[in-house]
Design an enzyme around this catalytic site. Structure first.
Site, PDB file in Angstrom:
ATOM      1  N   ARG A  52      -1.930 -63.083   6.245  1.00 41.41           N
ATOM      2  CA  ARG A  52      -1.674 -63.714   7.560  1.00 41.41           C
ATOM      3  C   ARG A  52      -2.659 -64.836   7.824  1.00 41.41           C
ATOM      4  O   ARG A  52      -2.484 -65.638   8.741  1.00 41.41           O
ATOM      5  CB  ARG A  52      -1.731 -62.676   8.683  1.00 41.41           C
ATOM      6  CG  ARG A  52      -3.098 -62.068   8.918  1.00 41.41           C
ATOM      7  CD  ARG A  52      -3.083 -61.035  10.006  1.00 41.41           C
ATOM      8  NE  ARG A  52      -2.876 -61.612  11.340  1.00 41.41           N
ATOM      9  CZ  ARG A  52      -3.835 -62.200  12.051  1.00 41.41           C
ATOM     10  NH1 ARG A  52      -5.058 -62.279  11.539  1.00 41.41           N
ATOM     11  NH2 ARG A  52      -3.599 -62.689  13.251  1.00 41.41           N
ATOM     12  N   ASP A 112      -9.143 -64.585  16.149  1.00 44.29           N
ATOM     13  CA  ASP A 112      -8.940 -63.166  15.861  1.00 44.29           C
ATOM     14  C   ASP A 112     -10.110 -62.346  16.366  1.00 44.29           C
ATOM     15  O   ASP A 112     -11.249 -62.782  16.339  1.00 44.29           O
ATOM     16  CB  ASP A 112      -8.892 -62.957  14.328  1.00 44.29           C
ATOM     17  CG  ASP A 112      -7.473 -63.046  13.794  1.00 44.29           C
ATOM     18  OD1 ASP A 112      -7.322 -63.115  12.576  1.00 44.29           O
ATOM     19  OD2 ASP A 112      -6.549 -63.083  14.631  1.00 44.29           O
ATOM     20  N   PRO A 123     -12.286 -44.941  -1.705  1.00 47.58           N
ATOM     21  CA  PRO A 123     -13.047 -44.488  -0.522  1.00 47.58           C
ATOM     22  C   PRO A 123     -14.541 -44.751  -0.702  1.00 47.58           C
ATOM     23  O   PRO A 123     -15.291 -44.755   0.262  1.00 47.58           O
ATOM     24  CB  PRO A 123     -12.764 -43.001  -0.440  1.00 47.58           C
ATOM     25  CG  PRO A 123     -11.972 -42.624  -1.617  1.00 47.58           C
ATOM     26  CD  PRO A 123     -11.606 -43.839  -2.376  1.00 47.58           C
ATOM     27  N   GLU A 137      -7.502 -38.211  -8.671  1.00 47.00           N
ATOM     28  CA  GLU A 137      -8.911 -38.231  -8.245  1.00 47.00           C
ATOM     29  C   GLU A 137      -9.495 -39.621  -8.398  1.00 47.00           C
ATOM     30  O   GLU A 137     -10.655 -39.865  -8.083  1.00 47.00           O
ATOM     31  CB  GLU A 137      -9.718 -37.210  -9.049  1.00 47.00           C
ATOM     32  CG  GLU A 137      -9.297 -35.768  -8.831  1.00 47.00           C
ATOM     33  CD  GLU A 137      -9.163 -35.434  -7.340  1.00 47.00           C
ATOM     34  OE1 GLU A 137      -8.050 -35.071  -6.926  1.00 47.00           O
ATOM     35  OE2 GLU A 137     -10.160 -35.611  -6.608  1.00 47.00           O
TER      36      GLU A 137
HETATM   37  C1  JD8 Z   1      -7.887 -45.290  -3.763  1.00 39.75           C
HETATM   38  C2  JD8 Z   1      -7.104 -42.159  -5.497  1.00 39.75           C
HETATM   39  C3  JD8 Z   1      -7.292 -40.389  -3.740  1.00 39.75           C
HETATM   40  C4  JD8 Z   1      -9.737 -40.222  -3.364  1.00 39.75           C
HETATM   41  C5  JD8 Z   1      -9.645 -37.490  -4.112  1.00 39.75           C
HETATM   42  C6  JD8 Z   1      -7.880 -37.923  -2.527  1.00 39.75           C
HETATM   43  C7  JD8 Z   1      -9.261 -46.915   0.218  1.00 39.75           C
HETATM   44  N1  JD8 Z   1     -10.136 -45.800   2.829  1.00 39.75           N
HETATM   45  C8  JD8 Z   1      -9.628 -45.045   1.785  1.00 39.75           C
HETATM   46  N2  JD8 Z   1      -9.456 -43.723   1.803  1.00 39.75           N
HETATM   47  N3  JD8 Z   1      -8.942 -43.308   0.595  1.00 39.75           N
HETATM   48  C9  JD8 Z   1      -8.792 -44.385  -0.191  1.00 39.75           C
HETATM   49  C10 JD8 Z   1      -8.331 -44.272  -1.599  1.00 39.75           C
HETATM   50  C11 JD8 Z   1      -8.028 -42.982  -2.100  1.00 39.75           C
HETATM   51  C12 JD8 Z   1      -7.662 -42.883  -3.438  1.00 39.75           C
HETATM   52  C13 JD8 Z   1      -7.590 -44.020  -4.270  1.00 39.75           C
HETATM   53  C14 JD8 Z   1      -8.257 -45.406  -2.419  1.00 39.75           C
HETATM   54  C15 JD8 Z   1      -7.230 -43.545  -5.568  1.00 39.75           C
HETATM   55  N4  JD8 Z   1      -7.359 -41.776  -4.208  1.00 39.75           N
HETATM   56  C16 JD8 Z   1      -8.574 -39.659  -4.099  1.00 39.75           C
HETATM   57  C17 JD8 Z   1     -10.999 -39.497  -3.722  1.00 39.75           C
HETATM   58  C18 JD8 Z   1     -10.824 -38.023  -3.393  1.00 39.75           C
HETATM   59  N5  JD8 Z   1      -8.399 -38.221  -3.847  1.00 39.75           N
HETATM   60  C19 JD8 Z   1      -9.216 -45.525   0.541  1.00 39.75           C
HETATM   61  N6  JD8 Z   1      -9.333 -48.039   0.051  1.00 39.75           N
END
Ligand code: JD8
Length: 304
Positions: A198, A213, A129, A156
């Site tokens: 794709r 696109d 994220p 996490e």
């Molecule tokens: C990788 C672990 C979960 C995230 C604590 C919830 C992408 N757009 C996106 N939203 N969330 C992700 C994502 C979440 C992930 C991982 C990607 C690995 N988590 C964690 C931080 C808070 N938990 C993502 N691309």
């Protein structure tokens, strides 16, 4: 293109064995390796997580299994023996695509021998994220890569030293698919792989083309716009008719109507996209359509 995916949920990627990507794998245009991270966790419970240094909620993914997994997959990619220049002895874990059994096209890169030049220059893609926004332009760039390794985190996240270590070996991109929180990287990797593959030659059926696109870096009519509405038979459905222009056979009028609909929908639902339409993208007619619909077009910019 070679794709390697490291995850604690290998079955999550069974869908890669079906539809467009499944066919491309069958054809050998894409080879996919799905690797269970636990293959590189050597304790009885094959533990991949531990408590966070500094305290706090949840668990963090341990660096050791990741280090060994990357070493093994890079060694397989370069045909080098694991441990030569890249540490870790373990062979890559079982490759999974579609069903449990390794599918055709799922082989170690070194042995691909079939489709095109040996993938060179693997890149590591880490969904997070906290990553840079993944979008159509990045999808188009990554579609040029020969070998992508996707690291699916959970809990996490992954101990930060893993990305540091990977950066010492290969290019690494930390990417996010959107400003919402997912439970792990797997769904993001599926989204990225679908968006990237794709764009590969031959993957889209000839009826479809990625050239115009939405969001695309292309130069098509819809460049920078979202798509307008689409229709198919029957001409009347539950008393609702298809716009006459689409039945007119007048291709210029149809193209104009489609652009008008795309402009209005973009201004209505994606003013952020409308605001960053490239200079000169709007013809006098485009601006007329938008202002008639109440969208002020200042100079080049579109505002409601
Ligand atoms: C990788 C672990 C979960 C995230 C604590 C919830 C992408 N757009 C996106 N939203 N969330 C992700 C994502 C979440 C992930 C991982 C990607 C690995 N988590 C964690 C931080 C808070 N938990 C993502 N691309």
């Amino acid at each position: 293109m070679r794709l390697d995916i490291i995850t604690i949920f290998p079955e999550y990627f069974a869908p890669l064995g079906i539809s467009l990507i499944g066919k491309a794998v069958q054809r050998g245009d894409i080879s996919v390796g799905v690797h269970d991270l636990r293959s590189w966790a050597h304790d009885t419970h094959r533990t991949v997580d531990d408590t966070p240094f500094g305290g706090g909620p949840g668990m963090v993914m341990r660096p050791e299994p990741w280090g060994e997994a990357l070493d093994a997959i890079l060694a397989a990619a370069t045909g080098a023996q694991p441990g030569t220049g890249v540490v870790g002895g373990a062979e890559p874990g079982p490759c999974v695509s579609g069903g449990a059994e390794p599918g055709p096209g799922v082989t170690r890169a070194a042995e691909t021998g079939g489709t095109g030049p040996q993938p060179a220059g693997p890149q590591l893609i880490v969904p997070t994220p906290a990553g840079a926004p993944f979008g159509q332009a990045i999808a188009a760039q990554l579609a040029e890569a020969e070998h992508l390794i996707f690291a699916c985190g959970r809990y996490e996240g992954i101990d930060a030293r893993v990305v540091e270590y990977a950066r010492s070996l290969i290019p690494v991109r930390e990417l996010s698919i959107g400003d919402y929180v997912l439970p792990g990287g797997e769904p993001a990797v599926l989204v990225m792989i679908e968006a990237i593959c794709r764009l590969l030659p031959g993957v889209l059926g000839n009826a479809e083309s990625a050239s115009d696109d939405s969001f695309g870096a292309g130069v098509g009519a819809m460049h920078g716009l979202v798509e307008g509405p689409t229709y198919t038979r029957p001409r009347v459905w539950r008393g609702r008719e298809v716009p006459d222009v689409l039945l007119s056979g007048n291709h210029a009028a149809i193209a104009r109507w489609r652009r008008d609909e795309a402009l209005l929908r973009t201004a209505r639902t994606r003013p952020d996209l409308a605001a960053r339409l490239p200079r000169g993208a709007l013809s006098a007619r485009d601006r007329q359509v938008l202002s008639d619909a109440g969208f002020a077009v200042m100079g080049e910019d579109v505002a409601h």
